[in-house]
Design an enzyme around this catalytic site. Structure first.
Site, mmCIF file in Angstrom:
data_model
loop_
_atom_site.group_PDB
_atom_site.id
_atom_site.type_symbol
_atom_site.label_atom_id
_atom_site.label_comp_id
_atom_site.label_asym_id
_atom_site.label_seq_id
_atom_site.Cartn_x
_atom_site.Cartn_y
_atom_site.Cartn_z
ATOM 1 C CE LYS A 209 -3.437 2.460 2.708
ATOM 2 N NZ LYS A 209 -4.393 2.461 3.811
ATOM 3 C CD GLU A 215 8.978 -6.035 7.335
ATOM 4 O OE1 GLU A 215 8.783 -4.912 6.798
ATOM 5 O OE2 GLU A 215 8.757 -6.251 8.529
ATOM 6 N N GLY A 279 -4.936 -1.640 4.930
ATOM 7 C CA GLY A 279 -4.162 -2.795 4.480
ATOM 8 C C GLY A 279 -4.888 -4.102 4.737
ATOM 9 N NE ARG A 280 -6.805 -3.320 10.753
ATOM 10 C CZ ARG A 280 -6.157 -2.167 10.848
ATOM 11 N NH1 ARG A 280 -4.998 -2.011 10.211
ATOM 12 N NH2 ARG A 280 -6.635 -1.164 11.526
ATOM 13 C CD GLU A 365 -2.220 -4.062 11.348
ATOM 14 O OE1 GLU A 365 -1.082 -4.537 11.496
ATOM 15 O OE2 GLU A 365 -2.693 -3.775 10.226
ATOM 16 C CG HIS A 396 -6.326 -35.207 17.186
ATOM 17 N ND1 HIS A 396 -6.545 -36.402 17.826
ATOM 18 C CD2 HIS A 396 -7.277 -35.123 16.219
ATOM 19 C CE1 HIS A 396 -7.557 -37.038 17.250
ATOM 20 N NE2 HIS A 396 -8.024 -36.273 16.269
ATOM 21 C CE LYS A 520 5.407 -1.072 9.977
ATOM 22 N NZ LYS A 520 4.476 -0.375 9.112
#
Ligand code: F6P
Length: 563
Positions: A209, A215, A279-280, A365, A396, A520
């Site tokens: 975005k 990263e 973003g999400r 977030e 399990h 960051k």
């Protein structure tokens, strides 16, 4: 300008819920026995989703008080403000319009004098045209080869949604390239993802975005280098036209198209979106380009229609039948009145194996906040921990704690009627075996097993307590006909609006994410210290200095470096 949030704890509904919680004696066995209509009354339909809330810790009075809470905190007004494009993302001064990404082409939504729907569909048409070229083989790389593998480079919302949907829609991927994803700055991610790929037939999508995420930009540079080195090595004369290669093998998705050009990506090969898409909340924007390439434009459009169907339900369904509203309010009930700190999401659909991870960003977030949208402290706890794994694997692993532990963990169970891959084991339909587990678990959680029932099995009295199940562990069962693109869109939109509802009750801005910024910033300061800058090292705290010392003493060369 947004109005000040209502303090939910000062409302009459909050007082009523507090009293109801204090007097609550959960008794799902008794409630079911005494109330023949309970299931019908608490089962709702939203588009293709069949949602059964009857196994929730819900009485009619609690439900009534929760709906009063929604009214007294102005959830509907806040929802309508969001849908109109008002800047409900107050701390960033932005509209929140992911719902506009899935409005049909003939709709119109004018925000600040501009019809955002027209802009959305212009970009969609460009992405669809691009996807058709790639899928048909018309788009070729620098050496004339068609694209066989697409690598999406992105992180957070620029990765989790596309990965989750790519996995979920595996049966719909025919005719498209394979898609891989690089997100982590751990160099292992890029190295292992690229290891067996042929640069000549690989297309990269740099999805960011902001186009400023460390990263993603680092991984994009690693991939560019890998591409150019690979093409050069394969060329007869050992040379490559770098500009042409990047133009043919890199496309970008971003709101910052100027930065895309700086990276060397042809602006014609960039797909934009807008700062009013969080973003999400961006899977259904151009961030979904890798998914369009995989499943094709028609199926992506079906997914958007699914999103829209739930948006319409959220916008128009009466509160007592409004599924995202009811599920959001239930979460508030569990978290604020019954002490739940986490919430499990348990898909009984292997293809939804990344859905819990996707929801973690969406919910946590969004609602992991301690201040409200006017900057004042929150007045109650917010943001449960969302987690989960697909059934039956989770059974399990961690279900023991949900069944018999000391914590209340509300859980959403999700299943589809028609399996993607029907298989038989002799006479047994394996999907039915799978569904039997879904139903058995929600039943065991709700109704438990009494000491008398355990004793009736003739077991040693000493083990009766350990073999007794308390029951009254709340679940929501969500079923759909099949995991189609539309149903996937519906599920995502459902959770978007559940998240919205909770944030609106708490009075928080569910659309900013300042909490991820400090780490960051510090990473950029720590980086030089790790690399040996004495001055930067001196500025670190004692623990960080010691850890860096350990690193510098123990860093060996990896197998690749020593080759
Ligand atoms: O670090 C959090 C975050 O800002 C997320 O909200 C976002 O989805 C992710 O980083 C990636 O950001 P971008 O798409 O700008 O690279």
């Amino acid at each position: 300008m947004s109005t000040a949030p209502v303090d939910p704890t000062t409302t009459p509904a909050w007082s009523r819920l507090t009293t109801l919680a204090a007097g609550l004696e959960p008794d799902l066995r008794g409630w079911f026995a005494a109330d023949a209509d309970r299931v019908e009354r608490h089962t709702h339909v939203a588009a293709d989703l069949h949602v059964d809330l009857s196994k929730a810790l819900l009485t009619d009075e609690v439900l009534e008080a929760l709906l009063e809470l929604a009214e007294q905190t102005g959830v509907a007004a806040h929802r309508d403000a969001m849908l109109r494009g008002e800047p409900v993302n107050v701390t960033e001064g932005r509209s929140v319009l992911h719902t506009a990404l899935r409005l049909p082409a003939d709709a119109s939504l004018v925000v600040d004098g501009e019809d955002v729907v027209a802009g959305v569909h212009q970009v969609l048409e460009r992405i669809y045209a691009f996807a058709r070229r790639v899928r048909s083989g018309e788009w070729t790389g620098a050496t004339g080869q068609p694209v066989r593998t697409v690598v999406n480079i992105g992180i957070g919302g620029s990765d989790l949604g596309p990965v989750m949907a790519y996995e979920a829609l595996q049966p719909y991927r025919d005719g498209g390239p394979e898609v891989r994803f690089i997100s982590n700055i751990d160099p292992t991610d890029a190295a292992t993802t690229l290891a067996d790929l042929d640069p000549a037939s690989t297309l990269f999508i740099v999805s960011s975005k902001t186009f400023g995420t460390l990263e993603t930009l680092t991984n994009a540079r690693l991939c560019r280098r890998w591409l150019l080195d690979g093409l050069r090595a394969a060329a007869d004369d050992g040379s490559v036209d770098e500009q042409d290669a990047v133009a043919r093998h890199f496309v970008a998705v971003s709101t910052a198209l100027d930065k895309v050009a700086d990276f060397g990506i042809d602006p014609d090969n960039a797909f934009g979106f807008w700062d009013w898409v969080g973003g999400r909340y961006s899977l259904d924007s151009a961030i979904g380009t890798s998914l369009v390439l995989a499943i094709g434009p028609e199926r992506f459009a079906e997914m958007l229609a699914g999103f829209h169907a739930i948006d319409e339900h959220f916008r128009t369904a009466p509160p007592e039948r409004n599924v995202p509203l009811l599920m959001g309010l239930l979460n508030v009930w569990y978290a604020n009145f019954l002490g739940a700190q986490s919430h499990a999401v348990l898909p009984y659909a292997q293809l939804l194996h990344r859905f819990p991870a996707y929801l973690q960003q969406l919910t946590m977030e969004s609602n992991g906040k301690s201040v409200r949208w006017d900057g004042s402290p929150v007045t109650t706890t917010t943001g449960e921990v969302f987690w989960g794994e697909p059934g039956t694997n989770g059974q399990h692993a961690f279900y023991q704690l949900i069944h018999q532990g000391t914590r209340l963990i509300p859980a959403d169970f999700i299943a589809v009627a028609t399996p993607a891959h029907p298989l038989r084991d002799g006479d047994t339909d394996v999907h039915e075996l799978f569904l039997a587990n879904f139903l058995a678990q929600t039943r065991a959680l709700a109704f438990g097993k009494t000491a008398e029932e355990v004793r009736a099995e003739g077991v040693d009295e000493a083990v009766v307590p350990a073999r007794t199940f308390p029951g009254n562990r709340p679940t929501t069962s969500i079923m759909a006909p099949a995991l189609t693109p539309s149903v996937l869109g519906q599920l995502v939109a459902l959770y978007e609006h559940i998240t919205f509802t909770q944030g609106a009750v708490w009075g928080i801005d569910s659309f900013d994410q300042w909490g991820v910024e400090l780490g960051k910033q510090l990473a950029t300061q720590v980086g030089p210290a790790i690399a040996g800058d004495a001055e930067a090292l001196a500025q670190q705290d004692a623990s960080t200095q010691a850890l860096i010392a350990y690193y510098r003493a123990h860093r060996g060369s990896s197998s690749e470096e020593s080759r």
